[in-house]
Design a protein around this motif. Structure first.
Motif, PDB file in Angstrom:
ATOM      1  N   SER A 173      -2.035 -11.462  63.707  1.00  0.00           N
ATOM      2  CA  SER A 173      -2.247 -11.201  65.135  1.00  0.00           C
ATOM      3  C   SER A 173      -2.388 -12.493  65.900  1.00  0.00           C
ATOM      4  N   SER A 174      -3.172 -13.419  65.340  1.00  0.00           N
ATOM      5  CA  SER A 174      -3.448 -14.630  66.104  1.00  0.00           C
ATOM      6  C   SER A 174      -2.257 -15.579  66.084  1.00  0.00           C
ATOM      7  N   LEU A 175      -1.231 -15.285  65.296  1.00  0.00           N
ATOM      8  CA  LEU A 175       0.011 -16.065  65.409  1.00  0.00           C
ATOM      9  C   LEU A 175       0.973 -15.386  66.376  1.00  0.00           C
ATOM     10  N   ILE A 176       1.154 -14.070  66.185  1.00  0.00           N
ATOM     11  CA  ILE A 176       2.202 -13.371  66.932  1.00  0.00           C
ATOM     12  C   ILE A 176       1.779 -13.121  68.373  1.00  0.00           C
ATOM     13  N   ALA A 177       0.532 -12.681  68.559  1.00  0.00           N
ATOM     14  CA  ALA A 177       0.112 -12.311  69.909  1.00  0.00           C
ATOM     15  C   ALA A 177       0.223 -13.473  70.892  1.00  0.00           C
TER      16      ALA A 177
END
Lengths: 136, 504, 276
Positions: free
Chosen positions: B251-255
């Motif tokens: 999440s913290s990469l893609i978002a």
């Protein structure tokens, strides 16, 4: 009248690609079964391949492999001048080779995900899955 | 060496992803170091590129660094064009990816122990794809890289172990593939009418063809594809679930990065490929798109209000933020475009910040419901400092960078006379304030009604490991630093970008 | 949802049909697509890359960077399928069936430890086992080497005829998948194990990217095969031709391994035990 006919002849395969693409799009939006949706996505991608290949067509031209003597391959052997109009446009074919590969890869990943979905919920019908999620 | 930066930027991460894949079968402990080295080189190259572009004289060669792949000249081969716009995005992407990689090391080692090689392979490939999308000057090459980010993204999201993750990811597959296909179709239309795939070449041919319906269709189709990929409001349905149920390291990469890079693609199409003249003068879509953005902002904020947990709330805020940037870019004036470009960088950093903080919370508390946050300030004080910094930036509190981009966006809205957009921005900031102060209240005072947690045991401090907290605090500090240097960023990077495209 | 679908589809379709009015006529040699960039490939391609098949020349050289990432996409798909589906290790409670070859008696073994391979007279069979068709098995055994030979021809002859790394790689992969279908998945995996799939897949892409990186080390741009002239001691044009061949081999390896990898993960749902 003849104008309409010539316009139809000039564009009918673009209409076929649109029809094919819309079938795919409808399957993605309207169908509930997850595998049918995957098939819809694939039809959609195929329609685009048809579109690109249509761009590459050239009347009176042959496949884009330069005719060369039995000596083969060596660039010095082609003495005659190559006319661009003799050969099909290679670029759309190259692009579509890429798009086909991408479509295959996407299909593989989508199927793997579908298996994972099936393992998780025991069904591939979207509304059944959603009701199972709600119950939980 | 420095002439090879654009190549190194993509090739080194790609090679390191392949090596990781092999290392995953030979010695799993090598995976993480290789990943760090790969992304560090990418970061080094992107900073080098930014400096080079800044040093270049825009009047001389347009301030563009050109890199010919395979040594072929542009319209025939593929070329990279690096100007100030994508140099900025490149730095943002590589910084965020590297920090996130380091911050999530422990989490990944615990959640993906047996498949750590595959995880890091996909992680690095995803970043390679994002960097490639940003740096490429070829419309079709962009599509291929788009598919790389998409495929790796599908895989990473579905491995969350969350009950709903596989379905969310499969829905993302449908929408993502359709979006990418629309983009591909738009490129096909452009190719049909111009005979070229090179963005700069297309841009030079297009002005003679503005009245063709094919160009119009190409533009609209490309935009729809890109909007699908970035989750612009009516097309956002896949986004919240996919980002919420992804594992927190993902999440913290893609978002932060995926939507921002897609915004970059949109701006690139608007400014470079189709030129502002076509986008804002020939086309009569400007007002309607801004109104669409207004709806996106309002709906995103309202849906965030009703979200059942923290992560989903943040994803709906992303939907609203996408509305900010699309709206700002389509206002059609300098301030709006400046705000939009600045917000790409700022929003990437602040989303990274809050998602990293939530990742730390999930690592310790094993949940991201609102109830899990009770007493979190006592438990994880440093994480929450980072979270509050990110939250303040999203709300738009002054020294943080979120304030400045919002300032530009609002002044752009006023300049364009589009008060609906201005009102939506203010409304959404208020909603964000409500949301985050609610969270902070729960986290700060929630420990008093500890009877929920059966017993009188006082909440003790259980901070996440140092390797997770330090990157978070670096990002949080970065939010303020970027805020303080906003003037420089705008003057040196963004203004020349807009000046190059002669907009007004 | 169906109604909404029909509305969306009809509107989109109508808009798309409307725009076809301004399309250049189909197969018109004077259309922009055939006159701007592509004539260069046709007229100069042979002289610049020494590959008579222009599609190969464009694919692996002019737009070789696209193809590198296209191979990476296949590699990605392999890794993603593995990542999503593979269940590491065999569960200790699987039930295995063994068949005595001579008599056809089937033995069901619970809590399987190390049965496989240790019983010469027994063979492991799938749960839903039907007697294998002798004709199919024999025919496939005979055909597979020829299929593989043809695949190698397709890879190697991509310069002169339709073909190349992708096509050849797919045929190679299909030959192994044919083995898995005609016998069973375990037979195929005995020939080429999981680790081999994974490593071959990355090695294939590494060959491609590595060729490009070698060019870079030699001081040229990435994938500029002309640089290989120094190593191969030929003129730059022939070096391009050889460069194309090398990357095609890499593509072939990667595609073959990825296809088998995807097949074995998807068909066995990740436990590598019983396939289709």
């Amino acid at each position: 009248m003849s104008e309409i006919i010539s316009s139809v002849v000039a564009h009918y395969n673009y209409w076929i690609y649109i029809a094919l693409m819309m079938i795919g799009l409808y399957a993605v939006i309207g169908k509930k079964n997850l595998i049918k949706k995957i098939i819809g996505v694939n039809i959609f991608q195929t329609a685009i391949i048809l579109f690109y290949v249509s761009i590459g067509a050239k009347k009176g031209a042959t496949i884009p492999i330069i005719h060369h003597g039995p000596g083969g391959g060596h660039h010095e052997t082609t003495a005659s001048v190559i006319e661009a109009s003799q050969y099909m446009n290679p670029l759309p074919h190259v692009l579509m080779l890429t798009a086909i590969v991408v479509a295959v890869a996407t299909l593989g990943v989508a199927l793997a995900l579908a298996i994972k979905v099936y393992n998780q919920y025991g069904t591939l019908e979207e509304d059944e899955i959603l009701s199972r999620i709600r119950v939980r | 060496m420095s002439s090879q930066y654009p190549g190194l930027l993509i090739i080194v991460p790609l090679l390191s992803a392949l090596l990781i894949s092999v290392a995953g079968w030979v010695n799993k402990r090598l995976c993480f170091p290789i990943a760090v080295v790969g992304l560090s080189v990418a970061l080094y190259a992107s900073i080098g590129l930014l400096l080079r572009v800044l040093a270049a004289d825009p009047a001389l060669d347009g301030g563009v660094v050109l890199y010919r792949l395979g040594g072929w000249d542009p319209p025939w081969g593929i070329a990279y064009y690096v100007d100030r716009l994508n140099a900025l995005v490149l730095v943002v992407v590589s910084v965020s990816a590297l920090l996130n990689l380091i911050a999530t090391k422990n989490d990944v080692r615990e959640s993906f122990s047996t498949k750590i090689g595959a995880f890091y392979t996909l992680y690095i490939l995803l970043v390679t794809g994002l960097l490639g999308i940003t740096v490429t000057g070829d419309a079709f090459n962009l599509y291929v890289l788009l598919e790389i980010t998409a495929l790796t993204g599908y895989g990473l999201i579905a491995m969350g172990g969350e009950y709903r993750a596989p379905l969310a990811s499969l829905n993302y597959v449908y929408m993502g593939t359709i979006g990418a296909c629309f983009y591909l179709l738009g490129v096909g239309y452009l190719y049909m009418i111009t005979g070229s795939l090179n963005m700069a070449d297309i841009a030079s041919i297009l002005p003679g063809l503005y009245d063709s319906k094919v160009v119009l269709a190409a533009f609209v189709i490309c935009m729809v594809g890109v909007w699908l990929k970035m989750g612009f409001f009516p097309l956002h349905a896949w986004l919240p679930n996919a980002y919420t149920y992804a594992p927190s390291a993902v999440s913290s990469l893609i978002a932060p990065l995926m939507t921002k890079v897609m915004i970059y693609v949109m701006i690139r199409l608007m400014l470079t490929v189709f030129t502002p003249e076509f986008t804002f003068s020939v086309l009569a879509l400007q007002t309607s798109v801004v109104w669409l953005a207004v709806i996106a902002i309002v709906m995103g904020s309202i849906l965030a209000l009703g979200a059942p947990d923290v992560k989903k709330m943040l994803t709906y805020i992303i939907v609203a933020e996408v509305g900010y940037m699309v709206g700002g870019a389509w206002l059609g004036n300098r301030a709006g475009m400046t705000g939009s470009i600045l917000h790409i960088a700022n929003d990437a950093l602040m989303t990274l910040c809050v998602f990293l903080a939530v990742g730390n919370v999930v690592y310790r508390v094993k949940g991201y419901g609102f109830d899990d946050l009770r007493g979190i300030f006592v438990k994880m004080p440093f994480t929450m400092i980072g979270f509050v910094a990110g939250a303040f930036s999203i709300i738009g509190v002054p020294p943080t960078c979120g304030f400045f981009s919002k300032w530009y966006l609002i002044s752009g809205g006023i300049e364009a006379g589009h008060y609906g957009f201005v009102a939506a921005l203010v409304f959404s900031s208020l909603i964000n304030a409500v949301l985050f102060f609610k969270l902070i209240e729960v986290g700060y005072y929630g420990s008093e009604d500890a009877h929920h947690h059966h017993g009188t045991t006082p909440v003790s401090m259980a901070e996440a490991p140092v390797s997770m907290v330090v990157p978070l605090l670096i990002v949080a500090g970065g939010l303020i630093a970027v805020g303080l240097y906003t003037g420089d960023i705008v003057a040196r990077i963004i203004d020349p970008v807009i000046a190059q495209t002669i907009m007004d | 949802m169906k109604f909404l679908g029909i509305i969306v589809v009809v509107i989109t379709g109508a808009l798309l049909v409307y725009t076809t009015g301004d399309f250049p006529s189909w197969s018109d040699p004077a259309s922009p697509a055939s006159t701007h960039v592509s004539p260069h490939y046709i007229e100069k391609g042979m002289h610049e890359t020494a590959a008579p098949n222009i599609v190969t020349a464009v694919l692996a050289d002019y737009r070789g960077f696209d193809t590198l990432f296209e191979t990476t996409v296949v590699f990605c798909a392999g890794v993603v399928c593995f990542f999503l589906l593979r269940i590491p290790g065999r569960s200790p409670f699987t039930e295995c069936q063994y068949r005595h070859k001579a008599t056809g008696i089937t033995v069901r073994v619970k809590h399987d430890r190390k049965m496989s391979g240790s019983f010469g007279e027994f063979e492991r069979i799938d749960t839903l086992w039907t007697p294998h068709d002798l004709i199919i098995q024999t025919a496939c055994r005979i055909l597979i080497p020829f299929i593989q030979l043809f695949a190698l021809y397709v890879i190697a002859h991509g310069h002169h005829s339709p073909g190349g790394g992708f096509q050849g790689g797919v045929i190679l992969g299909a030959s192994i998948i044919l083995l898995a279908i005609s016998h069973d998945l375990r037979t195929a995996l005995d020939r080429l194990g999981e680790k081999a799939h994974a490593i071959l897949c990355s090695v294939g892409v590494l060959v491609y990217a590595g060729t490009g990186a070698v060019c870079m080390v030699l001081g040229f741009n990435f994938l500029d095969y002309g640089a290989l002239a120094r190593i191969l001691h030929v003129d730059p044009v022939m070096a391009r031709s050889h460069g194309i061949l090398v990357v095609e081999v890499g593509v072939g390896l990667a595609v073959m391994a990825a296809l088998i990898w995807i097949y074995s993960n998807v068909s066995s749902r990740g436990n590598y035990d019983e396939g289709l």
